[in-house]
Design an enzyme around this catalytic site. Sequence first.
Site, mmCIF file in Angstrom:
data_model
loop_
_atom_site.group_PDB
_atom_site.id
_atom_site.type_symbol
_atom_site.label_atom_id
_atom_site.label_comp_id
_atom_site.label_asym_id
_atom_site.label_seq_id
_atom_site.Cartn_x
_atom_site.Cartn_y
_atom_site.Cartn_z
ATOM 1 N N CYS A 274 119.807 -12.395 74.783
ATOM 2 C CA CYS A 274 119.239 -11.707 75.949
ATOM 3 C C CYS A 274 117.867 -12.296 76.285
ATOM 4 O O CYS A 274 117.781 -13.441 76.685
ATOM 5 C CB CYS A 274 119.178 -10.205 75.686
ATOM 6 S SG CYS A 274 119.076 -9.275 77.209
ATOM 7 N N HIS A 360 124.950 -9.282 74.411
ATOM 8 C CA HIS A 360 124.562 -8.576 73.191
ATOM 9 C C HIS A 360 125.634 -8.601 72.102
ATOM 10 O O HIS A 360 126.423 -7.675 71.990
ATOM 11 C CB HIS A 360 124.191 -7.129 73.514
ATOM 12 C CG HIS A 360 122.916 -7.006 74.275
ATOM 13 N ND1 HIS A 360 121.705 -6.735 73.668
ATOM 14 C CD2 HIS A 360 122.653 -7.168 75.596
ATOM 15 C CE1 HIS A 360 120.748 -6.723 74.582
ATOM 16 N NE2 HIS A 360 121.294 -6.978 75.763
ATOM 17 N N GLU A 362 125.297 -7.982 69.143
ATOM 18 C CA GLU A 362 125.106 -6.865 68.206
ATOM 19 C C GLU A 362 125.768 -5.590 68.753
ATOM 20 O O GLU A 362 125.874 -4.594 68.056
ATOM 21 C CB GLU A 362 123.615 -6.613 67.981
ATOM 22 C CG GLU A 362 122.914 -5.761 69.030
ATOM 23 C CD GLU A 362 122.596 -6.506 70.324
ATOM 24 O OE1 GLU A 362 123.071 -7.655 70.503
ATOM 25 O OE2 GLU A 362 121.896 -5.938 71.183
#
Lengths: 390, 1073
Positions: A274, A360, A362
């Site tokens: 990001c 993202h 994660e």
Amino acid sequence: MASEFATLALEDGAVFYGRAFGAPVDGYGEVCFNTSMTGYQEILTDPSYAGQMICMTAPQIGNTGVNALDMESRRAWAGGFIVREICPSPSNFRSTASLDSFLKKWGVPGIAGIDTRALTKRLRDFGAKRGVLLRGKVAHDLAAKRARSSPAYVGVDWISKVSTPKAYTWDKPLESGVPGVKPSEFKPANGGNSARLKVVTLDCGVKYNSLRNLVSHGAKVTVVPARTTAAEILAAKPDGVFISNGPGDPNAVPYLVETVRRLIAAKVPLFGICMGHQMLTLALGGRMAKLKFGHRGGNQPVRDESTKKVEITSQNHGFATVKDSFTKDKDVVLSHWGLNDQVVEGLRHKRHALFSVQYHPEASPGPHDANYLFGRFVRMMQTKKPLALK
Amino acid sequence: MPKRHDIKKIMIIGAGPIIIGQACEFDYSGTQACKALKEEGYQVVLVNSNPATIMTDPDFADRTYIEPVTWQVCERIIAKERPDALLPTVGGQTALNTAMELARRGILKKYNVRMIGANESAIRKAEDRELFKRAMIKIGLEVPRSGTAKTMKQALAIAAKIGFPVILRPAFTLGGTGGGIAYNMVEFKAKAAYALQMSPVSQVLLEESALGWKEYELEVMRDCKDNVVIVCSIENFDAMGVHTGDSITVAPAQTLTDREYQLMRDASLAIIREIGVDTGGSNIQFGVNPKDGRLIVIEMNPRVSRSSALASKATGFPIAKIAAKLAVGYTLDELKNDITKSTPASFEPALDYVVVKVPRFTFEKFPEADATLNTQMKSVGEAMAIGRNFQEAFQKALRSLETGRSGWESALPKGPKPSLSEIRAKLVTPNAERAFYIKDAMQAGLSDAEIHRLTFVDPWFLARLREILDFEKVIKRGLDRETLKAAKKLGFSDRQLGLLTGMKESEVRVKRVGLGLRPAFLQVDTCAGEFKASTPYLYSSYEESSDSPPTSKKKIMILGGGPNRIGQGIEFDYCCVHAAFALREDGFEVIMVNCNPETVSTDYDTSDRLYFEPLTYEDVSAIVDREKPWGIIVQFGGQTPLKLAGPLHAARAPIIGTSPDSIDIAEDRKRFGALLEKLKIPSPASGTARSLGDARRVAAGIGYPVMVRPSYVLGGRAMEVVHDQKQLDLFFAEAARVSPDHPVLLDKYLEDAIEVDVDCVSDGREGMVAGIMEHIEEAGIHSGDSACVIPPYTLREDQLEAIKSATLRMAKELKVVGLMNVQYAVKAERVYVLEVNPRASRTVPFVSKATGIAWAKVAARAMAGKSLRAQGLDPRKDYWRTRHFSVKEAVFPFNKFPGADTVLGPEMKSTGEVMGISRDLGIAFAKSQLGANLKFPLKGRAFFSVKNKDKRQGILVAKELSRLGFKIIATQGTAHALQSRGIAVETVQKVHQARPNILDEIHSGSVDLIINTPAGKGALSDDFQIRRAALQHGITCITTLSAAAETVNAIASMKDRPIEVMALQDYHKTRAL
Ligand SMILES: Nc1ncnc2c1ncn2[C@@H]1O[C@H](COP(=O)(O)OP(=O)(O)O)[C@@H](O)[C@H]1O
Ligand SMILES: Nc1ncnc2c1ncn2[C@@H]1O[C@H](COP(=O)(O)OP(=O)(O)O)[C@@H](O)[C@H]1O
Ligand SMILES: [Mg+2]
Ligand SMILES: [Mg+2]
């Protein structure tokens, strides 16, 4: 509940009247929409939303309350929260409080009962807008004026506002939240026998789940403030540096770009997500441009050009790498593409041990399809070489 | 990856007849698959025995076989067509099982046909409950503790280990047939025996109970590059223990955090990969313990399913269509998102609305059956509704059901308030009305916690429902603008608001519109507004701004049939779809309105604009006000839209086709009687009774036996034949209420009359008969339940002429424009009219397939102003005089309703139909029986038991059977009668005589064919037990002699030649459907 009126006004003069909830304060920020159907708590606590007011397109929000484990940072950051319907009576075995009380606690104002689809279509058609969220029923013109005079979002360094004041270490691995179930997203690189690798996380507004992922992949994690210099970072002799996500305008944080440039020069393996990706873009001589209304949601298809496989990703970005802006450096490879609108979603370098994605991996909230990237990072730190991919 | 070029010809197996657990969602998916594959230039060979499907229209496949879906027939088709590949995943469990049988028997190998989509091993791994469990454990997922039994002995041992309650789940059955829950040893023994019986491989999985856990379903898509997406998550309102098909379900899931949802998503990806479904859609079911989130896997269906049809409609993602394209090699990112037309199909739909599906039941048709809901599916249809919150969608869905509910009401809105103990009982044991009893419970002061304890319904749903209830208090205080608007956002209908405020529905409407409150219309766009979507698939909600504004084109609006139910099913959707196709071809903009997610009519591809809305006056007129159509068609969707004709007409909505007044004439007995008088067309003597005294007098007047039909009935029992006053009194005592405002209609019952069904079409100037169907069963068996034949096979020319002329004269008199259906009874040279339906009838698809002319299209064009001749038809021609015979046979749900009697009568009980075609009537009939999954013995022992009046004809049938080599067995009375005619008969004991008796014989499997014309009714009669036993063992049991006679002929035909198969395209070379 939510009986008091509230007013949402955009800089372009659009005004919506609804009911207030959350903190009894006025709010302002860039108004954007998120199409995720789950994970409002993770979204609210994602530092990347600092300075923004989030409109959830899913109509009924707050159904599962909030809980400690789903915090993605130490607090809620969003400037305001916009929903069609707020749930007064959450139901979930992990819920410890209602969303309303949670927003009150963190000083985030909310507005419910407006036509969120109308607002969404407006942002889609005319682009992201600055807006204000006001208590009470404020007359149209006045509200619109307040919106026009609200503080700017673009050109501001939001990262300094969210980054950790001082360095800390992190050792919590991933957790599924369900007793006896190990987190299915955790796929250890190299069969899990990765030696303790030292990873410094440059905190632009990091989410806990990135840190959990690094730990679960065998890393020893230290988190340092965004203004930490390259020299200070390198002094810790890290195996790799993780440049986290973060809020706001990438062009407003030259000091970070400089840090990243030096890290690249130092040949330490780098992984950016990001904002981290945006910093690498700029450090490598590329340009970042603002998207009309950005990508925010958990259903965004991305193709990894090295495998040609599609992953469904969690995204939250209002700026994107300009395709053909790497005029100086021909060794930058654009590695991932957004399939909805052909936006650059990732890059790597042929000569440097670095790669980054605009989305993202994660997750939290969102699908775990891109989790493999943490494995790539581990391998890259072990080989200290550029990724060898098609 | 581009599409495969190594295959050219693909065979698709359809799902066969509509049965509980396998309804028209498989026509929806099959039709999409056919379209998708043809679009890609593949030749499609289709087999499906169900004539009422769109997929069996000749232009949806290159070769269309309306033949029984059995492996034997499929082998013949394969041998004839030599396809390269077989797509087994779009025809439900039937197709899957048939494909597996073809593989197991080496037939696919022999003709080297490849399975595409899912291969043999994947299907086995998913369907074999034992292998599936092992696979789940292997990938670290939890499953309920369980064991698999193939014998009663094993079953008992396992039950002892698991402890009660035990869940029984037979392998390879559909809709949980034969499954159940046993709470104790006694129940267990009975249910285990039944389960082993019902499983084709006599294998039952015995499982630890997860009753009361939250139940979820995920719809998963995978392509050959291993890209996987989740199309939709579905949460069940009813907890585990109620079959998902019988549960109220909600999309997307409402009570999961992202963490729990992603856990389920990861599990789904792991499962589809481990099972090895190469490409296409699968449906995976999970249970979640509400206390700690523990996740268990319930099952996976490696094919498109009922839920994937629902998911497609709920999200706009056409699962079956995409699955078909993935099966031939495309990857998700190569395919477009149909709705946005700008983004790829490799994404997961984002919803900005809530979808609620509610099941529709018909227990009133089977009063003896057990009406509690469990792990075996019992619903016959469903309605879906879309709203901007759960409350709105839930209330819209309830009024879509057409069970008289105007929304979320008390269980007995008119009747007395149920007592607390009744309420508790209704909450504890799942039943069709439970959602309504929850309201009574709240009104009676039960807390959400208490209701949750009793029902296991998640507190989130209960809290939303309580919001609805609490708001009623506000409504009762009066309807100002704010209140009205808020009420609408909670899904209250005008009628509901009227009931709460003592106003008429019309008054509420006037007030609402006066206050400027009209619904907005929003798009199902797959992306929650993130992108502009170009497909007008719409739903209403009381929101501020609308999507896709109406066009200025010339529009025709078609009202669909709503949820499937017995008596109104796929046949009517077929007609609506055909109307849409025809009128689009002719350049109209077609607007479809319907609320049934299973159907082809609610595929956004079928019409130009789709409104997924309840078929109530309020909801329909809102659309009319918005779209201002040039014409509205109410004639194709069955009784549902027909009921709206009056009010819509009164509101000056432009209804085209037969006028609402003519509709009223046909429906109103008095006016219709007058019409018959005028035309001198005979009908059975009849009268109306407003008291028991009346009834006795009328009955005596017209003479027994009489057919009674209450205009108001208890327990749903409708028409009945009574033979004497004793029966009449009994009927009124137990079944019907009769009073001045609830009259009962009595008709002379025409015994042993031949029933004839006629469909005709008229353009207003000229009419013509589309088809004359002679029933095999005599009048008295509901037309929907009896087999029938085109062309008629015993009627004489003069009788046919009489029927034609009566039909056309009535059509003229009623100024019919479009379709009209008439039922006649032919007795003693006379032709009586039984009833006239001024609309498309159940038989239209069958007649169309039999004659090779798409009559629904013809009718639609006639309504739009195109004369029959202009359509190239010759009104003087009898297109129904075909060289081949077409037989329609009905299919019944009795095996889902242990305890229900299987004897047929004037009240319809069938859920679906099949068609058999052949140049030879016997073969055509045989095909219809095989298509209806009836064993069709060519030899063995035939048991005879016929009532006295049937004995004479029975003898002929018995003679023929023994000539064909059957061994005849019978009980005393019948045996004597037969022996006296020199037929060799073996006598067996009656049920209540000594043992072994006939029941023992049936149970021990030594009876192959049963001919039993009912003397006694009711659960205690011998007949009843014999019929049940036959059903349980899948033995063909014929309850009328006319059918028996046909069966014997068929057996004769079958004996001297094997079944030949022929494609529809070859029967109707010249005509286009
Ligand atoms: N172990 C169990 N405990 C409680 N209910 C169960 C269990 N297993 C299945 N069920 C219920 O039975 C229903 C039917 O089971 P399923 O395996 O889906 O059969 P089918 O093949 O008919 O869909 C499920 O929808 C669920 O509600
Ligand atoms: N007078 C009668 N004599 C014999 N059978 C009748 C008579 N009236 C009705 N029936 C039988 O009852 C069935 C249902 O009657 P019908 O009027 O068609 O009701 P529905 O509206 O349900 O179709 C018919 O199909 C026919 O078999
Ligand atoms: Mg199931
Ligand atoms: Mg009828």
